[in-house]
Scaffold this active site. Structure first.
Site, PDB file in Angstrom:
ATOM      1  N   HIS A  53       0.850  -1.193   0.000  1.00 36.66           N
ATOM      2  CA  HIS A  53       0.000   0.000   0.000  1.00 36.66           C
ATOM      3  C   HIS A  53       0.884   1.242   0.000  1.00 36.66           C
ATOM      4  O   HIS A  53       2.010   1.220   0.511  1.00 36.66           O
ATOM      5  CB  HIS A  53      -0.882   0.024   1.248  1.00 36.66           C
ATOM      6  CG  HIS A  53      -2.029  -0.925   1.200  1.00 36.66           C
ATOM      7  ND1 HIS A  53      -3.259  -0.606   1.709  1.00 36.66           N
ATOM      8  CD2 HIS A  53      -2.139  -2.185   0.717  1.00 36.66           C
ATOM      9  CE1 HIS A  53      -4.089  -1.625   1.548  1.00 36.66           C
ATOM     10  NE2 HIS A  53      -3.426  -2.594   0.943  1.00 36.66           N
ATOM     11  N   GLU A  55       0.755   3.984   1.758  1.00 41.71           N
ATOM     12  CA  GLU A  55       1.137   4.464   3.088  1.00 41.71           C
ATOM     13  C   GLU A  55       2.267   3.626   3.688  1.00 41.71           C
ATOM     14  O   GLU A  55       3.190   4.177   4.292  1.00 41.71           O
ATOM     15  CB  GLU A  55      -0.064   4.424   4.050  1.00 41.71           C
ATOM     16  CG  GLU A  55      -1.220   5.290   3.624  1.00 41.71           C
ATOM     17  CD  GLU A  55      -2.287   4.548   2.835  1.00 41.71           C
ATOM     18  OE1 GLU A  55      -3.467   4.892   2.978  1.00 41.71           O
ATOM     19  OE2 GLU A  55      -1.941   3.622   2.063  1.00 41.71           O
ATOM     20  N   CYS A  83      -6.882   2.484   4.956  1.00 43.94           N
ATOM     21  CA  CYS A  83      -7.578   1.242   5.324  1.00 43.94           C
ATOM     22  C   CYS A  83      -7.200   0.881   6.767  1.00 43.94           C
ATOM     23  O   CYS A  83      -6.356   1.542   7.382  1.00 43.94           O
ATOM     24  CB  CYS A  83      -7.170   0.134   4.360  1.00 43.94           C
ATOM     25  SG  CYS A  83      -5.469  -0.454   4.627  1.00 43.94           S
ATOM     26  N   CYS A  86      -3.310   0.273   7.186  1.00 44.79           N
ATOM     27  CA  CYS A  86      -2.500   1.490   7.090  1.00 44.79           C
ATOM     28  C   CYS A  86      -2.769   2.438   8.248  1.00 44.79           C
ATOM     29  O   CYS A  86      -1.841   3.045   8.785  1.00 44.79           O
ATOM     30  CB  CYS A  86      -2.744   2.171   5.751  1.00 44.79           C
ATOM     31  SG  CYS A  86      -2.122   1.178   4.360  1.00 44.79           S
TER      32      CYS A  86
END
Length: 171
Positions: A53, A55, A83, A86
């Site tokens: 991801h 992040e 999410c 993260c």
């Protein structure tokens, strides 16, 4: 253009890198003392890794740059509300402030579905700001998913056409 907008524009540039790879266009940067110390964009499909991801990539790079797992004094700029994974990493990294482009009503954990940034049981709370260049961030995602749906419909029509041709040959 404000300094905040410049930083979010860089996060959007990161999201466009994901888009170029046909990944969900999410981008992120981390700033410390006025300098970008971590950048990331979504790479889950390309890397075949659920952890890829935007992040998490930016956090990993920022930690390496600072030489510590704590990112106190940093600000994260991210195009889409994080999410659960993260948001948890942001809390664990002790990032004090997160600026979010647009919210994620289906999976966001900075207030949309859950709010891990302000969970009273946690020893770290995250200050957040939402909506910075929000329309641009939102349109980037909407365009991506619209194109994906159109592509899916075309493939379905092609498969349907192929099966109809086979049926005609069999008849």
């Amino acid at each position: 253009m404000t300094q905040e907008e410049k930083y979010m524009r860089e996060a959007i540039r990161q999201a466009r890198k994901a888009e170029a790879l046909r990944e969900v266009p999410i981008g992120c940067i981390i700033v410390f003392d006025g300098k970008i110390i971590g950048r990331g964009y979504n790479r889950r499909t390309v890397d075949k890794n659920v952890l890829a991801h935007a992040e998490l990539t930016a956090i990993r790079k920022a930690c390496k740059k600072i030489g510590d797992w704590r990112l106190e004094g940093c600000t994260m700029y991210v195009t889409l509300e994080p999410c659960p994974m993260c948001a948890g990493a942001i809390v664990q990294a002790r990032i004090p402030r997160v600026v979010i482009g647009c919210m994620n009503p289906k999976a966001g954990c900075a207030g949309s579905v859950l709010d891990l940034f302000h969970e009273p049981g946690f020893n770290h709370q995250v200050e957040m700001e939402t909506g910075l260049l929000g329309e641009e961030c939102s349109q980037l995602l909407k365009k991506f998913f619209k194109e994906l749906r159109e592509e899916g419909r075309k493939k379905k029509q092609q498969r349907s056409g192929s099966s109809e041709e086979r049926e005609e040959k069999d008849a």
